[in-house]
Design an enzyme around this catalytic site. Structure first.
Site, short mmCIF file in Angstrom:
data_model
loop_
_atom_site.label_atom_id
_atom_site.label_comp_id
_atom_site.label_asym_id
_atom_site.label_seq_id
_atom_site.Cartn_x
_atom_site.Cartn_y
_atom_site.Cartn_z
N TYR A 294 0.30 9.56 -10.20
CA TYR A 294 1.35 8.90 -10.70
C TYR A 294 1.83 8.09 -9.30
CZ TYR A 294 3.38 13.39 -8.12
OH TYR A 294 3.31 14.42 -7.32
N HIS A 344 -1.92 9.47 -5.55
CA HIS A 344 -1.70 7.93 -5.58
C HIS A 344 -3.10 7.31 -5.20
CE1 HIS A 344 2.35 9.68 -5.29
NE2 HIS A 344 2.22 9.95 -4.22
#
Ligand code: C5P
Length: 368
Positions: A294, A344
Site C-alpha cells: 500500500y 511500500h
C-alpha cells in the site's frame, strides 16, 4: 407511414381510426419532446455544477469537491485551442484540466479525502481491501465504531469546492534527511497549509523544516500531542484505530494495538479528521498502481493535498544514497525496513513525484 396511408384514403367509417392514429402520433411526439428536454437538463446540470437530483439526500454534502468543473466534462466541452478555464487564482492550479493527459485520466475529484458522516458506508471492494491491510482477530462493526467516533469529533469535511478567486498554497513536508541543512524553514512557513507526517519535530529544526503546522497526519502507533491550532488527520489502517482515537479522546481504555499507543491524546477534538479508506484505495489503484502492498503515508498526504489545495509544494521527500528512508532529526534505525517487507515501493513513488512535477502539478524542493 405506408401502413397508415390506406387509413388516410379511407371513408367516414375509417375517420375514427385516423383521429385515433393522429392522437397516437401527437402523444408519441410529446413524449419524445419531454424525454429530450429532461435529458438536456440532466446532462447540463451534471456537467455544469455537478448536481444530480437523482442522488440520495446528503449527496451534495458528501461530494462537495465535485462542485468543481468535472475533468472529463471540461475536457470534452472545451475546444482544443481555447483558453482553459482557471480553477484558482494561483499562477498554476492543480485543478486546471488540459495540462497533462496522464493526470486528467487518473485524477478523480469526486472522492472525498475525508471519512465523514456522509460517506460512512464504504463500497464493498474498498471495505475488503482495507480490512486486510492490518487484519484483526477481533473485528468490530465499522459503522457502529464510526458513529461513536462522530459523537466525539465533527465528522464533517472542512474542505470546500474550488474557487477561481482563491489561491490555497500547501506545503507537504516529508521526513527525509534531505531537509537537514536545506534551509527551507521560511519557505515552508510561508504556505497557507503546512502538512506534516508522524513524528516530524520542528523545535530545533526551524531553519530547515519550518516551525508552523496546520495539518499533522499520524496513525495510532506514531501519534503525539499537537498544538490546539493544528488539525490531526488520523490515517486508519484497521477498525481498532477508530476505536483507539475515540478512546484516546475520551475514556482512555485502549493502550495497545500491535504496539503500545498513547492512552490519551492531547489534540483539538474539533479539528480531528479521518483519512477516507476509499481515497486510500484510489491512490493505490490510480497512482501507485499496486506497487508495494500500500502507498506510504507520505504518498497519502501528497494526494490529500492535491485534492484540497490549489498549489502543492513538496519538501522532505527522497531516500538516501542506499535507497533508504532516512530522517532529518535522527539516525533512523528502521530506514530500510519497508524494503525488506515490501510494504511500500519507494522507487515507484519517487517516479510518481517526478512525473507530477514534470506535469506541472507540484513543485519539488529537492533538499541537500
Ligand atoms: O519515515 P516516515 O514514514 O515518518 O516519513 C513520512 C513520509 O516521508 C514517508 O511515508 C515517505 O513518503 C516520506 N519520506 C521520504 N524519504 C525519506 C523519509 C521519508 O520520501 N528519506
Amino acid at each position: 407511414l405506408s401502413e397508415l396511408r390506406p387509413w388516410l384514403r379511407g371513408g367516414a367509417e375509417k375517420g375514427g381510426r385516423v383521429r385515433c392514429s393522429r392522437r397516437v402520433w401527437v402523444l408519441l411526439g410529446s413524449l419524445t419532446l419531454i424525454f429530450l428536454t429532461s435529458l438536456f437538463f440532466s446532462v447540463s446540470l451534471r456537467g455544469g455544477v455537478g448536481f444530480n437530483y437523482l442522488e440520495p439526500p446528503g449527496w451534495e454534502e458528501s461530494r462537495r469537491v465535485k462542485l468543481v468543473p468535472s475533468y472529463a466534462g471540461a475536457h470534452r466541452l472545451s475546444p482544443p485551442d481555447s483558453q482553459q478555464q482557471k480553477t484558482c487564482a494561483c499562477p498554476r492550479c492543480v485543478g486546471d484540466p488540459g495540462v497533462s493527459d496522464w493526470f486528467d485520466e487518473n485524477y478523480d475529484p469526486d472522492i472525498s479525502p475525508v471519512w465523514t458522516r456522509d460517506n460512512v458506508q464504504l463500497p464493498s471492494d474498498v471495505y475488503y481491501w482495507w480490512v486486510m491491510l492490518q487484519p484483526q482477530f477481533k473485528p468490530h462493526s465499522i459503522q457502529q465504531v464510526l458513529l461513536r467516533l462522530f459523537q466525539v469529533i465533527p465528522g464533517r469535511s472542512p474542505y470546500g469546492s474550488w474557487d477561481p478567486g482563491r489561491c490555497l498554497r500547501c506545503a507537504v513536508v516529508g521526513n527525509s534527511g534531505n531537509l537537514r541543512g536545506a534551509g527551507y524553514g521560511a519557505t515552508i512557513d510561508g504556505h497557507n497549509y503546512i502538512m506534516r507526517i508522524n513524528l516530524a519535530p520542528t523545535v530545533g529544526y526551524e531553519e530547515d523544516a519550518g516551525s508552523h503546522t496546520t495539518h499533522h497526519f499520524m496513525y495510532p502507533e506514531s501519534a503525539k500531542n499537537l498544538a490546539t491550532n493544528v488539525s490531526f488527520v488520523l490515517v486508519p489502517f484497521k477498525t481498532l484505530d477508530l476505536v483507539w482515537i475515540t478512546s484516546a479522546l475520551s475514556t482512555g481504555q485502549i493502550r495497545f494495538t500491535y504496539a503500545p499507543v498513547k492512552q490519551f491524546l492531547r489534540v483539538d477534538k474539533d479539528k480531528v479528521q479521518v483519512f477516507n479508506p476509499a481515497f486510500f484505495k484510489y491512490i493505490h489503484d490510480h497512482w501507485t498502481r499496486h506497487h508495494g502492498r500500500y502507498p506510504s503515508t507520505g504518498m497519502l498526504v501528497l494526494f490529500f493535498a492535491l485534492h484540497v489545495c490549489d498549489e502543492v509544494n513538496v519538501f522532505g521527500f527522497g531516500a538516501d544514497s542506499r535507497g533508504n528512508w532516512h530522517h532529518y532529526w535522527e539516525q533512523n534505525r528502521y530506514s530500510g525496513e519497508f524494503r525488506k517487507t515490501g510494504v511500500h515501493d519507494a522507487d515507484y513513488e519517487a517516479q510518481i513525484i517526478q512525473r507530477l512535477a514534470k506535469a506541472g502539478k507540484i513543485t519539488v524542493f529537492p533538499g541537500k
